[in-house]
Design a protein around this motif. Structure first.
Motif: not given
Length: 279
Positions: A204, A208, A210
């Protein structure tokens, strides 16, 4: 006269900081005493929360009925004493991270940009408002309860933001100096992600976009862990006089809490009583 620090060197959009020293930090940790007054206050609060009163403080039968594994009031008192001592020791250890971060920040040779402080302040204010909404409260209610003005709250956010940004800058300087690195496999550990969730978390994180922010945050946590582990700690134990002052303030707060608890209990009792209605 306060020393005016220069702005940090910015390369590739990243500010670079340095410290006056990269030696092991020395910190003092405050250890609260466990006085008889503390034990008595905690005992009173515990008994009140369980629905008891002054008589139950010395009732062995009541203790056996309400506290599994305990046989008398003396055992309850000793249990509370041991829990307070453990809590005081834990609180002292929990000071390490904050005090180590403060010690590093004091060594910072550059001034953090005001724009970075402003962004951090805005984030603190947003998180505060979200917390109030979750509790179903308003800022006005919080200010009234805390005895603060709106300007006081903003000043507190500004100070906390400056402190946080300076601490981040200082640990980044420490990371750069020692060329500390972190692998992808270490990210879940230093971000507090359970091992069983690490695979999905990393997936994830990559999706994302990030990963960069997560890596920097984890790297700071890793660095702080090293700084804390290597810190030279002096334990400053509370004196009897200091303990008495603290206990008096604690008693004042607990008295207010117990009064509120009793008032709520009386209200609940009244609400539970059958009411007569005219038909």
């Amino acid at each position: 006269m306060e020393l005016v620090k220069p702005e940090p060197l910015v390369i590739g959009g990243r500010a670079h900081y340095t410290l006056t020293s990269y030696d092991t930090v020395s910190i003092e940790l405050d250890v609260a005493a466990t006085s008889e007054q503390d034990v008595e206050l905690a005992l009173q609060m515990t008994v009140t929360q369980m629905g008891g009163g002054p008589a139950e403080l010395r009732s062995d039968a009541w203790v056996r009925e309400n506290f599994e594994g305990l046989h008398n009031a003396a055992e309850l008192r000793e249990l509370i004493r041991q829990e307070l001592m453990a809590m005081n020791a834990q609180v002292a250890e929990q000071q390490k991270a904050q005090k180590c971060a403060d010690a590093l920040a004091q060594r910072l040779m550059q001034a953090v940009p005001q724009a970075d402080v402003a962004r951090a302040q805005q984030m603190l204010a947003q998180n505060f408002q979200m917390g109030l909404q979750e509790q179903g409260a308003t800022e006005a209610e919080f200010l009234a309860q805390a005895g603060m003005r709106s300007s006081d709250l903003q000043a507190m956010f500004a100070e906390q933001a400056k402190q946080a940004v300076e601490q981040e800058a200082a640990i980044d300087a420490w990371i750069d100096h020692f060329r500390l690195q972190i692998s992808d496999d270490e990210l879940p550990q230093y971000l507090g992600i359970p091992e069983e969730d690490s695979t999905e978390f990393m997936s994830q994180l990559r999706l994302s976009g990030q990963m960069g922010d997560a890596r920097q945050y984890a790297l700071r946590n890793k660095a702080m862990g090293t700084v804390i582990a290597e810190a030279s700690c002096t334990y400053r134990h509370e004196t009897p006089a200091q303990a008495q002052v603290r206990t008096q303030e604690t008693r004042r707060v607990l008295d207010t809490q117990m009064q509120a608890l009793r008032a709520q209990r009386e209200k609940d009792d009244r609400d539970d009583r059958p009411r007569l209605t005219l038909v």
